[in-house]
Design a protein around this motif. Structure first.
Motif, PDB file in Angstrom:
ATOM      1  N   GLN A   1      44.946  25.303  42.707  1.00 54.75           N
ATOM      2  CA  GLN A   1      44.955  26.502  41.885  1.00 54.75           C
ATOM      3  C   GLN A   1      43.532  27.026  41.696  1.00 54.75           C
ATOM      4  O   GLN A   1      42.593  26.257  41.499  1.00 54.75           O
ATOM      5  CB  GLN A   1      45.588  26.210  40.522  1.00 54.75           C
ATOM      6  CG  GLN A   1      47.062  25.844  40.617  1.00 54.75           C
ATOM      7  CD  GLN A   1      47.706  25.678  39.256  1.00 54.75           C
ATOM      8  OE1 GLN A   1      47.053  25.255  38.297  1.00 54.75           O
ATOM      9  NE2 GLN A   1      48.985  26.020  39.155  1.00 54.75           N
TER      10      GLN A   1
ATOM     11  N   TYR B   1      41.117  29.488  39.417  1.00 52.44           N
ATOM     12  CA  TYR B   1      40.993  30.111  38.097  1.00 52.44           C
ATOM     13  C   TYR B   1      39.718  30.944  38.023  1.00 52.44           C
ATOM     14  O   TYR B   1      38.749  30.692  38.746  1.00 52.44           O
ATOM     15  CB  TYR B   1      40.936  29.043  36.999  1.00 52.44           C
ATOM     16  CG  TYR B   1      42.255  28.386  36.688  1.00 52.44           C
ATOM     17  CD1 TYR B   1      43.013  28.785  35.588  1.00 52.44           C
ATOM     18  CD2 TYR B   1      42.751  27.370  37.496  1.00 52.44           C
ATOM     19  CE1 TYR B   1      44.226  28.185  35.305  1.00 52.44           C
ATOM     20  CE2 TYR B   1      43.966  26.759  37.223  1.00 52.44           C
ATOM     21  CZ  TYR B   1      44.699  27.174  36.119  1.00 52.44           C
ATOM     22  OH  TYR B   1      45.904  26.569  35.840  1.00 52.44           O
ATOM     23  N   SER B   2      39.718  31.906  37.106  1.00 52.21           N
ATOM     24  CA  SER B   2      38.504  32.669  36.807  1.00 52.21           C
ATOM     25  C   SER B   2      38.267  32.659  35.300  1.00 52.21           C
ATOM     26  O   SER B   2      39.198  32.436  34.512  1.00 52.21           O
ATOM     27  CB  SER B   2      38.636  34.112  37.297  1.00 52.21           C
ATOM     28  OG  SER B   2      39.666  34.779  36.584  1.00 52.21           O
TER      29      SER B   2
ATOM     30  N   TRP C   1      40.200  30.666  30.522  1.00 52.08           N
ATOM     31  CA  TRP C   1      40.451  30.607  31.955  1.00 52.08           C
ATOM     32  C   TRP C   1      41.768  31.269  32.302  1.00 52.08           C
ATOM     33  O   TRP C   1      42.763  31.128  31.601  1.00 52.08           O
ATOM     34  CB  TRP C   1      40.465  29.150  32.423  1.00 52.08           C
ATOM     35  CG  TRP C   1      39.120  28.501  32.290  1.00 52.08           C
ATOM     36  CD1 TRP C   1      38.623  27.861  31.194  1.00 52.08           C
ATOM     37  CD2 TRP C   1      38.094  28.475  33.264  1.00 52.08           C
ATOM     38  NE1 TRP C   1      37.346  27.428  31.428  1.00 52.08           N
ATOM     39  CE2 TRP C   1      36.995  27.788  32.707  1.00 52.08           C
ATOM     40  CE3 TRP C   1      37.994  28.965  34.560  1.00 52.08           C
ATOM     41  CZ2 TRP C   1      35.814  27.576  33.404  1.00 52.08           C
ATOM     42  CZ3 TRP C   1      36.811  28.755  35.257  1.00 52.08           C
ATOM     43  CH2 TRP C   1      35.733  28.066  34.676  1.00 52.08           C
ATOM     44  N   LYS C   2      41.779  31.979  33.426  1.00 51.03           N
ATOM     45  CA  LYS C   2      42.968  32.701  33.879  1.00 51.03           C
ATOM     46  C   LYS C   2      43.322  32.251  35.293  1.00 51.03           C
ATOM     47  O   LYS C   2      42.466  32.239  36.182  1.00 51.03           O
ATOM     48  CB  LYS C   2      42.717  34.208  33.867  1.00 51.03           C
ATOM     49  CG  LYS C   2      43.892  35.030  34.383  1.00 51.03           C
ATOM     50  CD  LYS C   2      43.535  36.513  34.420  1.00 51.03           C
ATOM     51  CE  LYS C   2      44.678  37.346  34.982  1.00 51.03           C
ATOM     52  NZ  LYS C   2      44.325  38.788  35.049  1.00 51.03           N
TER      53      LYS C   2
ATOM     54  N   MET D   1      44.388  32.663  38.858  1.00 52.96           N
ATOM     55  CA  MET D   1      44.380  33.781  39.802  1.00 52.96           C
ATOM     56  C   MET D   1      45.413  33.591  40.912  1.00 52.96           C
ATOM     57  O   MET D   1      46.128  34.523  41.270  1.00 52.96           O
ATOM     58  CB  MET D   1      42.990  33.923  40.435  1.00 52.96           C
ATOM     59  CG  MET D   1      41.879  34.266  39.472  1.00 52.96           C
ATOM     60  SD  MET D   1      40.353  34.726  40.362  1.00 52.96           S
ATOM     61  CE  MET D   1      40.020  33.228  41.296  1.00 52.96           C
ATOM     62  N   SER D   2      45.480  32.384  41.478  1.00 48.66           N
ATOM     63  CA  SER D   2      46.378  32.165  42.612  1.00 48.66           C
ATOM     64  C   SER D   2      46.621  30.681  42.812  1.00 48.66           C
ATOM     65  O   SER D   2      45.886  29.837  42.284  1.00 48.66           O
ATOM     66  CB  SER D   2      45.792  32.777  43.890  1.00 48.66           C
ATOM     67  OG  SER D   2      44.558  32.152  44.215  1.00 48.66           O
TER      68      SER D   2
ATOM     69  N   ILE E   1      40.185  36.198  44.877  1.00 51.27           N
ATOM     70  CA  ILE E   1      41.355  35.897  44.048  1.00 51.27           C
ATOM     71  C   ILE E   1      42.226  34.810  44.698  1.00 51.27           C
ATOM     72  O   ILE E   1      42.583  33.827  44.075  1.00 51.27           O
ATOM     73  CB  ILE E   1      42.203  37.161  43.802  1.00 51.27           C
ATOM     74  CG1 ILE E   1      41.383  38.185  43.004  1.00 51.27           C
ATOM     75  CG2 ILE E   1      43.495  36.812  43.062  1.00 51.27           C
ATOM     76  CD1 ILE E   1      42.095  39.510  42.810  1.00 51.27           C
ATOM     77  N   SER E   2      42.526  34.997  45.970  1.00 50.85           N
ATOM     78  CA  SER E   2      43.412  34.045  46.643  1.00 50.85           C
ATOM     79  C   SER E   2      42.858  33.693  48.026  1.00 50.85           C
ATOM     80  O   SER E   2      42.134  34.481  48.645  1.00 50.85           O
ATOM     81  CB  SER E   2      44.824  34.622  46.783  1.00 50.85           C
ATOM     82  OG  SER E   2      44.810  35.818  47.533  1.00 50.85           O
TER      83      SER E   2
END
Length: 293
Positions: A10, A12-13, A20-21, A23-24, A75-76
């Motif tokens: 995974q 994160y940003s 933390w979020k 992303m993909s 992002i991914s």
């Protein structure tokens, strides 16, 4: 981060390193037999294409490693190799958890370093006063071979500063086996083999008293292999005896095999055809197992 049981990585940003979020998510893919750990995502140059790069996602499905090559848009990560195929940075038994160095000088190609050991017997290897050592640092790049991206690895060039003398043999004709007039258990070898009409060829290190480790090429299967089944001191763990031969497909050009080998007492690292394949293995030779043939 990695979800070891789910076989997923995974990304994160965070704007502040506190919130933390997600992303993909990438995976499962490739080798899903062991738990996933030690993820690393990094950008690498494309060999012989100055200014062009690809992204490598590398991690460790215990007790070995694998990598994916493709693109990362911030992002991914998108894998550009066949998703079910397993690509390993090292096809030997003893290379694990390699990570690329952070904070290298600007413009420096990525350099990785791994752990030379295997969890199947790591706690019982007969070394003292350590258990497990780090590999040689490796320069990384990628190359497209037969429509697949391949990670190239070569020992960092600064290792040449450690050379303190050399012996050289040219146009050496080998029928059966030929022993070289030199002995030792610490050395570097650069070897170019012209296979001609042979079914198999290679080199044996730590030779003596019926012992040896063999690095060879099987022409019929087109595979490079390392075989430590005849080395000394194997009974310390049943898994070590079982994990004796490892191989990987390798396509040759003009019937020639180029090997770059480092042997350091209990570790052999092999780089084939300018880094297209690598194999690392531990062995525990007797002091008298010091011939080369």
């Amino acid at each position: 981060v990695v979800l070891p049981v789910e076989k997923q990585i995974q990304l994160y940003s965070s704007p502040n390193l506190r919130e933390w979020k997600l992303m993909s998510t990438f995976g499962p893919a490739g080798d899903t037999t062991g738990i996933w750990e030690c993820p690393d995502l990094f950008e690498v140059p494309i060999s012989n294409e100055p200014g062009n790069t690809k992204w490598v996602l590398m991690h460790s499905p215990a007790p070995y490693m694998q990598y994916f090559i493709g693109e990362f848009d911030g992002i991914s990560f998108k894998n550009e190799n066949p998703p079910a195929k397993v690509y390993r940075p090292d096809y030997g038994p003893d290379y694990y958890a390699a990570i690329v160095y952070n904070n290298l000088p600007a413009g420096k190609d990525p350099i990785s370093i791994g752990w030379v050991n295997n969890w199947n017997y790591a706690n019982d290897i007969p070394t003292m006063p350590w258990r497990g050592a780090m590999s040689l640092p490796r320069n990384l790049s990628v190359k497209k071979i037969n429509s697949e991206w391949i990670l190239l690895q070569q020992p960092v060039t600064s290792l040449k500063n450690l050379r303190t003398g050399h012996r050289q043999w040219n146009n050496l004709l080998v029928e059966g086996t030929k022993r070289l007039p030199v002995t030792g258990q610490q050395y570097e070898i650069e070897l170019l083999l012209d296979i001609s009409n042979s079914d198999a060829c290679g080199i044996q290190l730590a030779v003596g008293g019926g012992h040896e480790i063999e690095i060879g090429y099987d022409v019929r299967t087109k595979k490079l292999y390392i075989d430590r089944s005849k080395t000394a001191h194997q009974s310390f763990h049943k898994n070590f005896e079982k994990l004796s031969r490892f191989e990987t497909p390798l396509i040759l050009t003009d019937n020639q095999l180029r090997l770059h080998i480092f042997f350091d007492n209990s570790i052999v690292e092999v780089f084939a055809n300018n880094g297209e394949a690598a194999l690392t293995a531990q062995l525990y030779p007797q002091t008298s197992d010091n011939a080369i043939q």
